[in-house]
Each structure stands twice: as structure tokens, then as C-alpha cells.
Scaffold this active site. Structure first.
Site, mmCIF file in Angstrom:
data_model
loop_
_atom_site.group_PDB
_atom_site.id
_atom_site.type_symbol
_atom_site.label_atom_id
_atom_site.label_comp_id
_atom_site.label_asym_id
_atom_site.label_seq_id
_atom_site.Cartn_x
_atom_site.Cartn_y
_atom_site.Cartn_z
ATOM 1 C CE1 TYR A 55 -4.099 -1.629 5.184
ATOM 2 C CE2 TYR A 55 -3.134 0.480 4.534
ATOM 3 C CZ TYR A 55 -3.664 -0.764 4.191
ATOM 4 O OH TYR A 55 -3.752 -1.125 2.869
ATOM 5 C CB SER A 92 -0.844 -0.001 1.276
ATOM 6 O OG SER A 92 -1.440 1.268 1.486
HETATM 7 N N1 NAP Z 1 -8.530 -0.759 -1.448
HETATM 8 C C1 NAP Z 1 -7.518 0.111 -1.349
HETATM 9 O O1 NAP Z 1 -7.692 1.328 -1.440
HETATM 10 C C2 NAP Z 1 -6.116 -0.391 -1.152
HETATM 11 C C3 NAP Z 1 -5.053 0.492 -1.318
HETATM 12 C C4 NAP Z 1 -3.758 0.049 -1.118
HETATM 13 C C5 NAP Z 1 -3.512 -1.259 -0.762
HETATM 14 N N2 NAP Z 1 -4.560 -2.105 -0.596
HETATM 15 C C6 NAP Z 1 -4.262 -3.480 -0.221
HETATM 16 O O2 NAP Z 1 -4.718 -4.326 -1.249
HETATM 17 C C7 NAP Z 1 -5.122 -5.578 -0.706
HETATM 18 C C8 NAP Z 1 -6.524 -5.901 -1.193
HETATM 19 O O3 NAP Z 1 -7.399 -4.833 -0.825
HETATM 20 P P1 NAP Z 1 -8.915 -4.771 -1.346
HETATM 21 O O4 NAP Z 1 -9.270 -3.365 -1.529
HETATM 22 O O5 NAP Z 1 -9.087 -5.736 -2.446
HETATM 23 O O6 NAP Z 1 -9.663 -5.293 -0.015
HETATM 24 P P2 NAP Z 1 -11.054 -6.059 0.180
HETATM 25 O O7 NAP Z 1 -11.941 -5.882 -1.009
HETATM 26 O O8 NAP Z 1 -11.547 -5.627 1.518
HETATM 27 O O9 NAP Z 1 -10.614 -7.604 0.238
HETATM 28 C C9 NAP Z 1 -9.843 -8.070 1.301
HETATM 29 C C10 NAP Z 1 -9.712 -9.572 1.191
HETATM 30 O O10 NAP Z 1 -8.955 -10.035 2.316
HETATM 31 C C11 NAP Z 1 -9.599 -11.168 2.869
HETATM 32 N N3 NAP Z 1 -9.389 -11.283 4.319
HETATM 33 C C12 NAP Z 1 -9.535 -10.313 5.252
HETATM 34 N N4 NAP Z 1 -9.347 -10.833 6.480
HETATM 35 C C13 NAP Z 1 -9.067 -12.155 6.312
HETATM 36 C C14 NAP Z 1 -8.794 -13.222 7.221
HETATM 37 N N5 NAP Z 1 -8.784 -13.037 8.539
HETATM 38 N N6 NAP Z 1 -8.557 -14.442 6.689
HETATM 39 C C15 NAP Z 1 -8.589 -14.650 5.357
HETATM 40 N N7 NAP Z 1 -8.854 -13.679 4.446
HETATM 41 C C16 NAP Z 1 -9.094 -12.448 4.944
HETATM 42 C C17 NAP Z 1 -11.078 -10.914 2.609
HETATM 43 O O11 NAP Z 1 -11.775 -12.132 2.722
HETATM 44 P P3 NAP Z 1 -13.380 -12.206 2.534
HETATM 45 O O12 NAP Z 1 -13.567 -12.152 1.047
HETATM 46 O O13 NAP Z 1 -13.762 -13.499 3.150
HETATM 47 O O14 NAP Z 1 -13.934 -11.009 3.258
HETATM 48 C C18 NAP Z 1 -11.052 -10.306 1.214
HETATM 49 O O15 NAP Z 1 -11.081 -11.326 0.232
HETATM 50 C C19 NAP Z 1 -4.995 -5.443 0.801
HETATM 51 O O16 NAP Z 1 -3.785 -6.012 1.235
HETATM 52 C C20 NAP Z 1 -4.978 -3.944 1.022
HETATM 53 O O17 NAP Z 1 -4.282 -3.601 2.216
HETATM 54 C C21 NAP Z 1 -5.849 -1.719 -0.802
#
Ligand code: NAP
Length: 229
Positions: free
Chosen positions: A144, A131
Site C-alpha cells: 500500500y 495517505s
Molecule cells: N480510510 C483511511 O484511513 C485512509 C487514510 C489515508 C488515505 N486514505 C485514502 O483515501 C481514499 C479513500 O479511502 P476511504 O477510506 O474513503 O475508502 P473506502 O471507504 O474503502 O472507499 C474506497 C472507494 O474506492 C472504490 N474502489 C475500490 N476499488 C475499486 C475498483 N477496482 N474500481 C473502481 N472503484 C474502486 C470503492 O468502490 P465501491 O464503492 O464500489 O466499493 C470505494 O468507493 C483512498 O485512496 C485511501 O487510500 C484512506
């Protein structure tokens, strides 16, 4: 066909990456938090294998995987799952800190440890979706950002350690990306959420595939992806 183990494939960036790899016929092994979620993923991705383990309990992942059949071959391990919880240091409890450190840092370290034999054998690739908060930390983002700064350190050390075995290591640093996580961030910031303002998860997936598909003579160490608008 290469085999990819993917965390976070049920939502957002992870789902976009899994769809692309699955659509082109690669083997995908989808990690899910529990058996119910694994069943949903298996239905969504015909032919995909699943692995179950709660990333918030990294101490139990070794035991959980030992009771399943992890793939013999792993060409890439894609750490995409993550959680976020904002708040000033003055308000953040150890429980909130621990949850983010467990899911975002300790579980990726533990899964990497568990799959390293297969990754070395395949001269494979470990990719961490980090991130912008893994490079600089702002008010309200301490837990975070600490987890993601730690993830950068994990990736950088792993790269040096495994280079001789031909394992490539990449960190992808996206900015704000549309999806459930960003909706939650906006809610915690008290701001209105407009997904059209932020990166499409498909664009981050394109970046991930570019890193994976680079020929073996080269490795992308770090790539930052920012909103283009
Ligand atoms: N969105 C942003 O703006 C952003 C920006 C920078 C970096 N990121 C990073 O990109 C990555 C993906 O983000 P995203 O936006 O795609 O997030 P998201 O839509 O919230 O998806 C998160 C995923 O992580 C899984 N997860 C969370 N807790 C878990 C646990 N205890 N055990 C197993 N799986 C778990 C969730 O499982 P479920 O499907 O079962 O809920 C979901 O599939 C993350 O590492 C985030 O920090 C995101």
C-alpha cells in the site's frame, strides 16, 4: 458550473466529497467500478452522470471510456478511490501487490492521461487523495505504501509538467479516517475498531474543497491531515 470527475464516490471520503459538490450544484461525474454500482450512484446523486471502469484493470480503462461519453469539460479530476491490503513482505504475493498498484497508482495515472486534454482546456485541477503511508512506510504496509509513494511521484511530476498549461495538482495526505477501509485495516491489524478515534471523512472533504476552491493565483501542492484527538 464546474465539472468534477470523481473516483471512489460510493464510499467514505469520496462519498463525502461527492455529496458536498453535488449539494452546492456543481456538476459531478461519478466513476464506478461496474454498471450496477453506477446505477446505485445515479440514484443517490440525482442528475449526476456516471462513468464505468474497473480501476484494478488500468489497461482496459481507455477502451472502457471510449465506449461511453466522457464529459467535454473537466474542471477537476479527483482521484479518491483506493484499496489496502496489509501483510509482511514475506507473505505478500504478486497478486496482492498488483491489485494495490493497479487501483492506487496505475489507474490514477491512466485516468489522468485520458482526461488531460479537457483539464488543460479548462485550466483544471488534478487532486490525489494519498495517505500518510505515501510519506513514510511502516512494517506491514509495504504494498500500500509503495503504491502511495508512487502516487506522490506521479503528482509531483505531473505538477511540473502541466504548470505551464495552468493545470494545478494537489496531493492530500490523510491519516486514519473512519470508514470501511479503516475497519478493514483494524481487522487486519487484529485491533478493535472505534470510528470515533479517527478523522471524520467530512473533515477530509472540507480539506479537498478548500484546495479546489483556492483562487487561480495559488495552488496547494501538499496538505497533510492528521487525527485531531
Ligand atoms: N480510510 C483511511 O484511513 C485512509 C487514510 C489515508 C488515505 N486514505 C485514502 O483515501 C481514499 C479513500 O479511502 P476511504 O477510506 O474513503 O475508502 P473506502 O471507504 O474503502 O472507499 C474506497 C472507494 O474506492 C472504490 N474502489 C475500490 N476499488 C475499486 C475498483 N477496482 N474500481 C473502481 N472503484 C474502486 C470503492 O468502490 P465501491 O464503492 O464500489 O466499493 C470505494 O468507493 C483512498 O485512496 C485511501 O487510500 C484512506
Amino acid at each position: 458550473m464546474p465539472t468534477h470527475v470523481i473516483t471512489g464516490a460510493g464510499s467514505g471520503i469520496g462519498a463525502a466529497v461527492a455529496r458536498r459538490l453535488h449539494a452546492r450544484g456543481d456538476e459531478v461525474v461519478l466513476h464506478a467500478r461496474d454498471a450496477g454500482r453506477a446505477k446505485e450512484l445515479a440514484a443517490e446523486f440525482p442528475g449526476a452522470r456516471t462513468l464505468v471502469g474497473d480501476l484494478s484493470e488500468p489497461d482496459r480503462l481507455s477502451w472502457a471510456l471510449s465506449h461511453q461519453s466522457p464529459p467535454d469539460r473537466v474542471d477537476s479530476l479527483l482521484h479518491i478511490a483506493g484499496v489496502v491490503d496489509l501483510g509482511p513482505v514475506g507473505d505478500l504475493t504478486p497478486k496482492t501487490w498488483r491489485h494495490q498498484l493497479n487501483v492506487n497508482l496505475l489507474a490514477p495515472a491512466e485516468l489522468t492521461r485520458l482526461f488531460l486534454p479537457q483539464l488543460r482546456a479548462a485550466r483544471g485541477h488534478v487532486l490525489f487523495v494519498n495517505s500518510g503511508a505515501g510519506l513514510s512506510a511502516h512494517a506491514g504496509w509495504s504494498a500500500y505504501a509503495a503504491s502511495k509513494h508512487g502516487l506522490k511521484a506521479l503528482a509531483d511530476s505531473l505538477r511540473e509538467e502541466e504548470h505551464a498549461d495552468g493545470v494545478r495538482v494537489t496531493s492530500v495526505y490523510p491519516g486514519r479516517t473512519a470508514g470501511p477501509m479503516q475497519a478493514k485495516v483494524h481487522q487486519q491489524e487484529g485491533k478493535e475498531y472505534d470510528p470515533a478515534r479517527w478523522i471524520d471523512p467530512e473533515s477530509v472533504a472540507t480539506t479537498v474543497l478548500m484546495c479546489l476552491d483556492l483562487p487561480e493565483d495559488a495552488e496547494i501542492n501538499d496538505v497533510t491531515v492528521r487525527p485531531g484527538r
